[in-house]
Design an enzyme around this catalytic site. Structure first.
Site, PDB file in Angstrom:
ATOM      1  N   THR A  14       0.836  -1.205   0.000  1.00 59.35           N
ATOM      2  CA  THR A  14       0.000   0.000   0.000  1.00 59.35           C
ATOM      3  C   THR A  14       0.869   1.253   0.000  1.00 59.35           C
ATOM      4  O   THR A  14       0.571   2.234  -0.695  1.00 59.35           O
ATOM      5  CB  THR A  14      -0.933   0.005   1.233  1.00 59.35           C
ATOM      6  OG1 THR A  14      -1.488  -1.303   1.386  1.00 59.35           O
ATOM      7  CG2 THR A  14      -2.062   0.990   1.063  1.00 59.35           C
ATOM      8  N   ALA A  15       1.966   1.230   0.783  1.00 58.22           N
ATOM      9  CA  ALA A  15       2.832   2.414   0.852  1.00 58.22           C
ATOM     10  C   ALA A  15       3.423   2.728  -0.517  1.00 58.22           C
ATOM     11  O   ALA A  15       3.458   3.893  -0.943  1.00 58.22           O
ATOM     12  CB  ALA A  15       3.946   2.185   1.869  1.00 58.22           C
ATOM     13  N   ILE A  42       8.282 -11.752  -3.052  1.00 62.86           N
ATOM     14  CA  ILE A  42       8.132 -11.317  -1.657  1.00 62.86           C
ATOM     15  C   ILE A  42       6.742 -10.710  -1.475  1.00 62.86           C
ATOM     16  O   ILE A  42       6.395  -9.717  -2.123  1.00 62.86           O
ATOM     17  CB  ILE A  42       9.220 -10.285  -1.286  1.00 62.86           C
ATOM     18  CG1 ILE A  42      10.602 -10.890  -1.531  1.00 62.86           C
ATOM     19  CG2 ILE A  42       9.067  -9.827   0.159  1.00 62.86           C
ATOM     20  CD1 ILE A  42      11.750  -9.913  -1.451  1.00 62.86           C
ATOM     21  N   ILE A  45       2.502  -7.156   3.132  1.00 62.21           N
ATOM     22  CA  ILE A  45       2.044  -7.562   4.476  1.00 62.21           C
ATOM     23  C   ILE A  45       0.547  -7.891   4.480  1.00 62.21           C
ATOM     24  O   ILE A  45       0.076  -8.752   5.217  1.00 62.21           O
ATOM     25  CB  ILE A  45       2.423  -6.519   5.546  1.00 62.21           C
ATOM     26  CG1 ILE A  45       2.231  -7.091   6.947  1.00 62.21           C
ATOM     27  CG2 ILE A  45       1.652  -5.239   5.397  1.00 62.21           C
ATOM     28  CD1 ILE A  45       3.242  -6.644   7.927  1.00 62.21           C
ATOM     29  N   GLU A  49      -6.362  -2.199   7.760  1.00 63.61           N
ATOM     30  CA  GLU A  49      -7.669  -1.963   7.148  1.00 63.61           C
ATOM     31  C   GLU A  49      -8.424  -0.792   7.751  1.00 63.61           C
ATOM     32  O   GLU A  49      -9.591  -0.598   7.471  1.00 63.61           O
ATOM     33  CB  GLU A  49      -8.498  -3.245   7.256  1.00 63.61           C
ATOM     34  CG  GLU A  49      -7.724  -4.436   6.728  1.00 63.61           C
ATOM     35  CD  GLU A  49      -8.568  -5.592   6.251  1.00 63.61           C
ATOM     36  OE1 GLU A  49      -9.439  -6.019   7.005  1.00 63.61           O
ATOM     37  OE2 GLU A  49      -8.343  -6.050   5.117  1.00 63.61           O
ATOM     38  N   LYS A  78     -15.820   5.121   9.031  1.00 65.81           N
ATOM     39  CA  LYS A  78     -15.341   4.953  10.409  1.00 65.81           C
ATOM     40  C   LYS A  78     -15.506   6.281  11.144  1.00 65.81           C
ATOM     41  O   LYS A  78     -14.925   7.287  10.739  1.00 65.81           O
ATOM     42  CB  LYS A  78     -13.865   4.538  10.358  1.00 65.81           C
ATOM     43  CG  LYS A  78     -13.155   4.509  11.688  1.00 65.81           C
ATOM     44  CD  LYS A  78     -11.707   4.024  11.504  1.00 65.81           C
ATOM     45  CE  LYS A  78     -10.907   4.161  12.775  1.00 65.81           C
ATOM     46  NZ  LYS A  78      -9.490   3.807  12.590  1.00 65.81           N
ATOM     47  N   VAL A 185      15.140  -7.026  -5.941  1.00 66.78           N
ATOM     48  CA  VAL A 185      16.424  -6.333  -5.804  1.00 66.78           C
ATOM     49  C   VAL A 185      17.396  -7.232  -5.044  1.00 66.78           C
ATOM     50  O   VAL A 185      17.061  -7.753  -3.971  1.00 66.78           O
ATOM     51  CB  VAL A 185      16.263  -4.987  -5.054  1.00 66.78           C
ATOM     52  CG1 VAL A 185      17.617  -4.303  -4.870  1.00 66.78           C
ATOM     53  CG2 VAL A 185      15.292  -4.078  -5.785  1.00 66.78           C
ATOM     54  N   LEU A 338       6.320   0.819   6.134  1.00 63.18           N
ATOM     55  CA  LEU A 338       6.922  -0.024   7.172  1.00 63.18           C
ATOM     56  C   LEU A 338       8.443   0.035   7.133  1.00 63.18           C
ATOM     57  O   LEU A 338       9.099  -0.226   8.133  1.00 63.18           O
ATOM     58  CB  LEU A 338       6.437  -1.472   7.020  1.00 63.18           C
ATOM     59  CG  LEU A 338       4.920  -1.672   7.188  1.00 63.18           C
ATOM     60  CD1 LEU A 338       4.537  -3.116   6.900  1.00 63.18           C
ATOM     61  CD2 LEU A 338       4.457  -1.265   8.587  1.00 63.18           C
ATOM     62  N   THR A 349      -2.614   4.259  12.490  1.00 60.94           N
ATOM     63  CA  THR A 349      -1.908   5.451  12.026  1.00 60.94           C
ATOM     64  C   THR A 349      -0.859   5.187  10.946  1.00 60.94           C
ATOM     65  O   THR A 349      -0.198   6.123  10.500  1.00 60.94           O
ATOM     66  CB  THR A 349      -1.193   6.126  13.218  1.00 60.94           C
ATOM     67  OG1 THR A 349      -0.522   5.108  13.971  1.00 60.94           O
ATOM     68  CG2 THR A 349      -2.169   6.870  14.097  1.00 60.94           C
TER      69      THR A 349
HETATM   70  C1  LIG Z   1      -1.191  -6.393  12.508  1.00 62.30           C
HETATM   71  C2  LIG Z   1      -1.134  -5.142  11.699  1.00 62.30           C
HETATM   72  C3  LIG Z   1      -2.273  -4.347  11.594  1.00 62.30           C
HETATM   73  C4  LIG Z   1      -2.222  -3.152  10.877  1.00 62.30           C
HETATM   74  N1  LIG Z   1      -3.321  -2.345  10.842  1.00 62.30           N
HETATM   75  C5  LIG Z   1      -3.247  -1.153  10.228  1.00 62.30           C
HETATM   76  C6  LIG Z   1      -4.351  -0.284  10.195  1.00 62.30           C
HETATM   77  O1  LIG Z   1      -5.424  -0.571  10.720  1.00 62.30           O
HETATM   78  N2  LIG Z   1      -4.209   0.899   9.565  1.00 62.30           N
HETATM   79  C7  LIG Z   1      -3.049   1.256   8.950  1.00 62.30           C
HETATM   80  O2  LIG Z   1      -2.966   2.368   8.410  1.00 62.30           O
HETATM   81  N3  LIG Z   1      -2.004   0.417   8.915  1.00 62.30           N
HETATM   82  C8  LIG Z   1      -2.058  -0.754   9.538  1.00 62.30           C
HETATM   83  N4  LIG Z   1      -0.989  -1.592   9.505  1.00 62.30           N
HETATM   84  C9  LIG Z   1       0.186  -1.218   8.720  1.00 62.30           C
HETATM   85  C10 LIG Z   1      -0.066  -1.489   7.246  1.00 62.30           C
HETATM   86  O3  LIG Z   1      -0.297  -2.856   7.049  1.00 62.30           O
HETATM   87  C11 LIG Z   1       1.140  -1.048   6.402  1.00 62.30           C
HETATM   88  O4  LIG Z   1       1.519   0.240   6.780  1.00 62.30           O
HETATM   89  C12 LIG Z   1       0.778  -1.012   4.940  1.00 62.30           C
HETATM   90  O5  LIG Z   1       0.283  -2.241   4.522  1.00 62.30           O
HETATM   91  C13 LIG Z   1       1.954  -0.620   4.091  1.00 62.30           C
HETATM   92  O6  LIG Z   1       2.930  -1.630   4.065  1.00 62.30           O
HETATM   93  P1  LIG Z   1       4.187  -1.412   3.140  1.00 62.30           P
HETATM   94  O7  LIG Z   1       3.722  -1.107   1.769  1.00 62.30           O
HETATM   95  O8  LIG Z   1       5.104  -0.449   3.794  1.00 62.30           O
HETATM   96  O9  LIG Z   1       4.938  -2.815   3.173  1.00 62.30           O
HETATM   97  P2  LIG Z   1       4.555  -4.232   2.511  1.00 62.30           P
HETATM   98  O10 LIG Z   1       3.098  -4.417   2.360  1.00 62.30           O
HETATM   99  O11 LIG Z   1       5.294  -5.257   3.309  1.00 62.30           O
HETATM  100  O12 LIG Z   1       5.167  -4.170   1.041  1.00 62.30           O
HETATM  101  C14 LIG Z   1       6.548  -4.346   0.805  1.00 62.30           C
HETATM  102  C15 LIG Z   1       6.779  -4.425  -0.696  1.00 62.30           C
HETATM  103  O13 LIG Z   1       8.184  -4.416  -0.925  1.00 62.30           O
HETATM  104  C16 LIG Z   1       8.494  -5.412  -1.879  1.00 62.30           C
HETATM  105  N5  LIG Z   1       9.886  -5.854  -1.668  1.00 62.30           N
HETATM  106  C17 LIG Z   1      10.449  -6.237  -0.503  1.00 62.30           C
HETATM  107  N6  LIG Z   1      11.747  -6.590  -0.729  1.00 62.30           N
HETATM  108  C18 LIG Z   1      11.964  -6.403  -2.051  1.00 62.30           C
HETATM  109  C19 LIG Z   1      13.084  -6.595  -2.903  1.00 62.30           C
HETATM  110  N7  LIG Z   1      14.265  -7.106  -2.455  1.00 62.30           N
HETATM  111  N8  LIG Z   1      12.952  -6.290  -4.220  1.00 62.30           N
HETATM  112  C20 LIG Z   1      11.798  -5.817  -4.719  1.00 62.30           C
HETATM  113  N9  LIG Z   1      10.699  -5.616  -3.961  1.00 62.30           N
HETATM  114  C21 LIG Z   1      10.792  -5.910  -2.649  1.00 62.30           C
HETATM  115  C22 LIG Z   1       7.481  -6.511  -1.644  1.00 62.30           C
HETATM  116  O14 LIG Z   1       7.339  -7.353  -2.777  1.00 62.30           O
HETATM  117  C23 LIG Z   1       6.231  -5.676  -1.375  1.00 62.30           C
HETATM  118  O15 LIG Z   1       5.641  -5.342  -2.615  1.00 62.30           O
HETATM  119  C24 LIG Z   1      -1.021  -2.785  10.208  1.00 62.30           C
HETATM  120  C25 LIG Z   1       0.094  -3.612  10.276  1.00 62.30           C
HETATM  121  C26 LIG Z   1       0.060  -4.772  11.020  1.00 62.30           C
HETATM  122  C27 LIG Z   1       1.285  -5.636  11.104  1.00 62.30           C
END
Ligand SMILES: Cc1cc2nc3c(=O)[nH]c(=O)nc-3n(C[C@H](O)[C@H](O)[C@H](O)COP(=O)(O)OP(=O)(O)OC[C@H]3O[C@@H](n4cnc5c(N)ncnc54)[C@H](O)[C@@H]3O)c2cc1C
Length: 507
Positions: A14-15, A42, A45, A49, A78, A185, A338, A349
């Site tokens: 999502t980020a 990979i 997460i 939601e 919400k 990567v 993250l 948040t």
């Molecule tokens: C239990 C729990 C509950 C949560 N509840 C909430 C909530 O209610 N509200 C909220 O705002 N947030 C919540 N979050 C946080 C939210 O899930 C994350 O902030 C959000 O999903 C964004 O994640 P991300 O994109 O940073 O990382 P990820 O979803 O982990 O994505 C990482 C990406 O990096 C890629 N990647 C990794 N390594 C490599 C590599 N070597 N080469 C190429 N690509 C790579 C992966 O393929 C993936 O596409 C929660 C988290 C947890 C753990």
């Protein structure tokens, strides 16, 4: 101005897609191209939601209509978060943390006034549930969308299906011109000045760019693994480091009511969330692995949800790393999501911080003529935002009065920050807490009314003196008038489920 720059977002969670969408939207006209590289090996997460009200600004910046994205993501409205079982103080077994709106202006200050009287041991109504419109809407399962003849806008947030949201943003971003690449990567090549030159992929390809966004999740590939940016752990202040997520069906009364609030229910070693979507509930248990095992947590969550302990519902077990980077912008790279840090999801948040980071970066990057000029300022601002949210989230644990659990006892003993100590001291001394919060410059992240809701809602009043009746010379609040105002305001809001169905039919 440096034109024709190529920004590469690494990570398709999502980020990553939020970053790619906004960067493309805001910087395209200045000659930037944006690409996103994600690994098919990979996983993302896949949880997360709930949002804060800030998310509405993200969609409006992209000109995406609410009914379009909400319908695509099975989203619901919400109005706030209901905390249950966190307190054993009589009358405070639950409270609602509402999103404050202008319509609450007068009553919010009356509520704060009442908490002060109560802190001076006057017997007055000082529980937040009596003062905010959003709480009343949530109790009635209403949507925070008033009819046209009620011209007060209510602040609200959303619940959504995380996987669908990422997919929706991906499709939108690609159709808006973001280039999509897949590959994992393997290593990073730096220039002599320390900037990243290119990324080497596992299949031998090389990807070059002028600027990089690390959205690789907890791996923090570019910032931590490559630049070894220091990670400031929050583990000593937030005990939870794991979660188990478990979707369930909406109850059969789906045609009757869909809640418009998140529920946070204290369990033996953490808390359980329940998030209503249009087609299911998202549930999960956020817990401390030092106090309970993953198997015990799953069993306790199932029991809490009224499920058979042998029910074959696929549960997802997750590890959480709580803390933040010391720097979020280093050389020609920023971290978003993250990869830059995480505060456990109690106040939902994480995406708020993602959006904050992108917005701040774009503003400062533009102001600095697309250079690194304001790098320190961004790092400082983002660190402050993280730390302020940490203070608010960890205050829930410090003030809990859950009984008979070593976890909750330990949670009460975690070290308070200097800011938290000042807040708690002034609260107990009966000071004007709003003034304290302003002096501490902590209301950017959470308003005065949120802080009052937390402390008053959890019943965090001194119990060592008998409450006395209010003196005649002290201004009294007309509770009936407030209740009547809220009741009549709420008549202007539709049933949540009916509103969502209508919205979906129009999309
Ligand atoms: C239990 C729990 C509950 C949560 N509840 C909430 C909530 O209610 N509200 C909220 O705002 N947030 C919540 N979050 C946080 C939210 O899930 C994350 O902030 C959000 O999903 C964004 O994640 P991300 O994109 O940073 O990382 P990820 O979803 O982990 O994505 C990482 C990406 O990096 C890629 N990647 C990794 N390594 C490599 C590599 N070597 N080469 C190429 N690509 C790579 C992966 O393929 C993936 O596409 C929660 C988290 C947890 C753990």
């Amino acid at each position: 101005m440096n034109k024709d720059k190529h920004i590469l977002v690494v990570g398709g969670g999502t980020a990553g897609w939020m970053a790619a969408s906004l960067l493309n939207r805001k910087l395209k006209s200045a000659g930037f191209t944006v690409s996103l590289l994600e690994s098919s090996q990979i996983e993302t997460i896949g949880v997360g939601e709930g949002s804060t009200p800030y998310l509405a600004k993200f969609f409006s910046a992209l000109d995406i209509a609410e009914n379009e994205w909400m319908t695509a993501c099975n989203a619901t409205f919400k109005t706030g978060i209901r905390f249950l079982n966190w307190s054993s103080v009589r009358g405070s077994e639950q409270y609602f943390h509402p999103f404050y709106s202008l319509v609450d202006f007068e009553h919010a200050s009356q509520f704060e006034y009442q908490t002060r009287l109560k802190r001076h041991f006057y017997d007055v109504e000082a529980h937040p549930d009596k003062y905010f419109l959003a709480q009343s809407l949530s109790c009635q399962c209403k949507a925070p969308k008033a009819t046209e003849n009620f011209p007060f806008k209510l602040d609200y947030a959303y619940h959504f299906d995380a996987a669908r949201l990422a997919q929706f943003l991906k499709e939108k971003a690609i159709s808006a011109g973001v280039q999509h690449l897949t590959g994992t990567v393997d290593s990073v090549k730096l220039k002599n000045d320390g900037d990243i030159e290119s990324l080497h992929l596992a299949d031998g390809r090389r990807v070059q760019a002028d600027f990089f966004c690390d959205c690789t999740g907890f791996r923090s590939l570019l910032m931590q693994q490559n630049y070894q940016v220091k990670f400031i752990s929050y583990q000593h202040r937030l005990l939870n480091d794991a979660a188990v997520a478990l979707p369930t069906e909406l109850p059969t009364e789906i045609d009757k009511a869909i809640p418009s609030a998140t529920q946070s229910y204290a369990l033996s070693s953490g808390w359980a969330w329940q998030i209503p979507l249009t087609n299911r509930y998202g549930n999960g248990y956020v817990y401390s692995s030092a106090h309970i095992t993953a198997e015990q947590a799953e069993a306790e969550l199932k029991q809490h949800l009224g499920l058979d302990k042998n029910a074959e519902i696929p549960a997802r077990h997750l590890k959480m790393r709580v803390g933040r980077l010391n720097k979020h912008w280093q050389h020609n790279c920023i971290a978003i999501g993250l990869s830059q840090g995480f505060i456990e999801p109690l106040e939902a948040t994480a995406l708020h911080l993602v959006q904050y980071m992108i917005d701040q970066f774009i503003t400062l990057y533009q102001q600095g003529g697309y250079s690194n000029k304001y790098q320190d300022e961004l790092n400082h601002k983002v660190n402050r935002q993280f730390d302020n949210i940490l203070d608010y989230v960890s205050m829930h644990y410090l003030t809990n009065s859950y009984q008979n659990s070593s976890y909750w006892q330990d949670a009460r003993r975690v070290p308070a920050s200097e800011i938290q100590n000042q807040i708690l001291n002034d609260w107990h001394r009966g000071e004007d807490l709003a003034a304290t919060l302003t002096r501490l410059r902590i209301t950017d992240a959470y308003s005065s009314s949120s802080w009052h809701c937390l402390l008053a809602g959890s019943g965090y009043y001194r119990q060592d003196q008998q409450l006395r009746p209010i003196d005649v010379n002290i201004e009294q609040i007309d509770q009936d008038k407030i209740s009547d105002f809220i009741r009549r305001c709420s008549l202007n809001y539709p049933d949540h489920n009916t509103y969502l169905k209508k919205m979906s039919a129009q999309s």
